[in-house]
Design an enzyme around this catalytic site. Structure first.
Site, short mmCIF file in Angstrom:
data_model
loop_
_atom_site.label_atom_id
_atom_site.label_comp_id
_atom_site.label_asym_id
_atom_site.label_seq_id
_atom_site.Cartn_x
_atom_site.Cartn_y
_atom_site.Cartn_z
CG ASP A 165 39.49 41.79 44.85
OD1 ASP A 165 39.66 42.34 43.76
OD2 ASP A 165 38.94 40.69 45.00
CG ASP A 181 42.97 39.83 45.16
OD1 ASP A 181 42.95 40.71 44.28
OD2 ASP A 181 41.95 39.24 45.55
#
Length: 763
Positions: free
Chosen positions: A440, A652
């Site tokens: 990420d 996430d």
């Protein structure tokens, strides 16, 4: 898995159960078999790392209560779904197991004493035999009775596992001691078995099994308690409008249409629409983007976002399963269900191991009973019993079951020294095969906090003046951009003046009076289109900075002597979320190890590409929502490679769960941490490579442990069928196998001085 009927698929319900009492992969296989043989269950996913079962079942054939009861009937417990209560239950379970182990250890020590006393003839034989019988009975039907229950219910369901194998061996030894006792009384030589030794074997088997289960439980409780320290529990109440005032009620009682008050600095508890107030809101839980968004009446907000500047009144639009956080939780469950299975080394032999040991035991008995009778005309029953019992004792998979947990403890200790918490034993099995690492962007590859990266002044100004004017106005604002400008002023040792007549131009900029002049700091479009400011002097720089993915604000001034003229351009300030100091080095280390880095982000394409270029990452996916990230991981897994995902936010969590190995930054959200297999307790990105390297070494240690266990089992079990291995020496060999695995796992600490936790994660 059970056969699935496509026509019934839409009617299937889901059930997630937190399980207590799991110790090793033998338990995983047992639970899976229970549900495979339960009518109405279509899918059963069992996770040893997360200690849970995820089921898809037909409610017309079986109920959720029946499914929980099926788990209890094979000796496992059902923990509370609430994570706080689950932690408490887990701690209570560890305390109970510790007491059980203390009692079992004391009884085993006493049995050893009386057996040695009998050998040394320092005590009357009948006292030693009576004592060993009492000890064996007390342990078998006292602290060890739960093992007998597990074995009984497993046999009822036609499941052969370590509990069945243990109880057959322990009960056989116990029965052998009793037969020996009656043999002595009746002087029947065929039944003269060594009483004290047989009772001692029954005692040691049960005691070692309790030890192995305690060690495995200790691993999981320690990991859970470490994670708990990282978790900050979300508030469970919200202020709801009742009449002319706001009252605090549980979030679970909030209904659609209610109005909720959110103060500055608080996390927004619900999904809804702003009806009153104006504030900047950190929505990184949804988008991953670090720069806050201004919200005012009519704008939507998402539960879990952080209200930063002003107060808001929000009308609730989504509750329960419709809310964002519940949708994320659902995606996590789906990701776990669709996660590729990880076949542990122990699982590879589990299907054959227990039946093989039982087969050797039966073979040994038949060789010296029926076989000896057929060849010599007289069966050797005592030798046949020795052969069977020796095979069962040597075949008990204590060392085998402890191989992975002990390697996990060893690897966990190495990782802890570097600020890494490895929660899942399965992670050790797959880390060696990782070939892609998905990272990420915001908060993982980057700092997650905007900083002023560029300052440019026009001809009649200078950089200090640009920063001073901007800081004077931004000092009143609570927007993240304002914090970046003020930090730049502090770095340059500029003390900004106090601005008056402050005005926030929602979503576009801020304005205030500095001295006698009016200063405005805002988006380029605001100054150029609405206020007529000429941006020609900074046009090229503006385009270059925006192409680099940076957020640019323009600083303009209108003199008090000309209040009706256009604003004069002073310069611009570029703000960006800079990469972490070790991000490029980490990417280079991954590539050097043959692992492809992939960047995903909810940010825009331009910003994503710019950061990727700085770090040397070629594959980039931008504008991704939580479901998109987990789908991207699945897409990469379809290529047949193992994938790790590194992230820190709620958005996430589904991808962290879906990945073969999920790695969460410890500074991230509690949901991300809970979904991950590995937690980096600081923000040191280079710990990713440390994790992969430790995982590879720990996997090798697991393989070594298994080979050691198989050497004893593989050689000992066939040798026991000769009937020459006394059950006591079989017991000693089993203890030696456990000791060998222990020494292989932790003997390194004897010759290696503990190093300071220099890599604790602090930067």
């Amino acid at each position: 898995m059970c056969k699935q009927t496509r026509e019934r698929e839409p009617e299937l319900d889901r059930l997630q159960i937190k399980v207590g009492g799991m110790a090793c992969s033998f338990c995983t296989a047992t639970i899976r078999k229970v549900y495979e043989r339960t009518p109405g269950v279509h899918e059963a996913h069992v996770s040893l790392a997360h200690e849970e079962v995820l089921l898809r079942f037909d409610p017309d054939e079986v109920s959720a209560d029946e499914l929980r009861e099926a788990l209890r009937r094979v000796g496992y417990t059902v923990r509370d779904a609430d994570k706080v209560k689950a932690f408490e239950e887990q701690q209570a379970e560890l305390t109970a197991e510790r007491r059980r182990l203390i009692v079992a250890g004391a009884l085993a020590g006493a049995a050893l004493f009386f057996m040695v006393a009998m050998w040394a003839e320092i005590m009357a034989p009948w006292i030693c035999r009576l004592a060993t019988f009492s000890i064996a009975a007390a342990l078998q039907f006292g602290p060890g009775f739960y093992i007998l229950e597990k074995a009984f219910y497993s046999v009822r369901r036609r499941i052969l596992n370590q509990h069945v194998l243990l109880e057959i061996a322990a009960l056989a030894a116990f029965a052998g001691g009793i037969l020996g006792f009656f043999g002595e009384l009746s002087e029947i030589t065929a039944l003269q078995f060594p009483i004290g030794e047989f009772f001692a074997v029954a005692t040691f088997l049960v005691a070692y099994h309790i030890l192995s289960e305690y060690v495995s439980l200790l691993v999981r409780v320690r990991a859970s308690l470490s994670v708990r320290k990282l978790l900050s529990l979300q508030p469970d109440t919200a202020r709801v409008k009742r009449g002319e005032r706001f009252v605090e009620i549980p979030v679970a009682d909030i209904q659609r249409g209610m109005r909720v008050q959110v103060r500055p600095g608080e996390r927004i508890p619900v999904d809804g629409t702003v009806v009153d107030g104006r504030s900047s809101v950190d929505e990184s839980v949804v988008t991953g983007e670090s720069i806050a968004v201004w919200k005012s009446a009519g704008d939507e907000v998402v539960g879990g976002s952080v209200n930063q500047a002003g107060g808001l009144t929000v009308e609730v639009t989504r509750v329960g399963e419709e809310s964002f956080l519940h949708q994320v939780a659902r995606r996590i469950d789906e990701a776990r269900a669709m996660k590729p299975g990880i076949l542990q080394l122990v699982d590879a032999v589990l299907v054959y191991y227990v039946p093989a040991v039982l087969g050797f035991a039966v073979l040994g008995f038949l060789l010296w009973s029926a076989g000896a009778w057929a060849v010599a005309g007289q069966p050797e029953l005592a030798r046949g019993v020795y052969a069977a019992l020796g095979a069962l004792v040597l075949g008990y998979p204590c060392a085998l079951g402890m191989a992975t947990p002990l390697a996990m403890i060893r690897g966990g200790g190495m990782a802890a020294e570097k600020g890494i918490l490895i929660r899942a034993g399965e992670a050790f099995e797959v880390i060696k095969d990782i070939r892609r690492v998905v990272l990420d962007k915001t908060g993982t590859l980057t700092e997650g906090k905007p900083e002023a990266t560029d300052v440019m002044a026009v001809e009649n100004s200078d950089e200090e003046q640009v920063v001073a004017c901007a800081a004077a106005v931004e000092a009143v604002s609570e927007h993240p951009l304002a914090a970046a400008v003020l930090a730049e002023a502090a770095r340059r040792r500029i003390s900004p003046s106090s601005a008056t007549d402050f005005e926030s131009l929602t979503g576009r900029g801020v304005r205030g009076r500095v001295g006698e002049d009016t200063v405005i700091v805002g988006k380029p479009e605001l100054l150029e289109i609405e206020l007529g400011c000429d941006l020609t002097p900074v046009r090229r720089a503006l385009e270059r900075l925006q192409e680099a993915g940076k957020t640019v604000v323009v600083v303009g001034r209108r003199p008090a002597t000309a209040p009706h003229t256009a604003y004069q351009l002073l310069g611009l300030i570029a703000v960006a979320d800079p990469p972490k100091a070790d991000a490029r080095e980490t990417v280079a280390r991954l590539q050097a190890a043959g692992i492809e880095p992939v960047m995903v982000t909810g940010d825009n394409e331009g910003t994503a590409r710019a950061v990727a270029r700085q770090l040397g990452i070629e594959r980039v996916q931008a504008r991704m929502l939580p479901g998109d990230k987990s789908e991207q991981v699945r897409e990469l897994q379809r290529d047949g490679v193992r994938v790790a995902f590194v992230g820190d936010g709620i958005n996430d969590a589904p991808a962290l769960t879906q990945a073969d190995v999920g790695i969460a930054m410890g500074a991230g959200t509690d949901i991300a941490i809970e979904a991950a297999d590995v937690v980096l307790t600081g923000d040191r990105l280079s710990a990713i490579m440390d994790t992969l390297e430790i995982g590879v070494r720990s996997y090798r240690k697991t393989v070594q442990n298994l080979w050691l266990a198989f050497v004893f089992n593989g050689v000992g079990v066939p040798a026991a069928t000769t009937g020459l291995v006394h059950p006591v020496w079989a017991m000693a060999a089993m203890v030696a196998s456990v000791s060998a695995v222990l020494l292989n796992s932790f003997g390194w600490r004897i010759v290696r001085k503990p190093s300071p936790a220099s890599g604790s994660g602090s930067r």
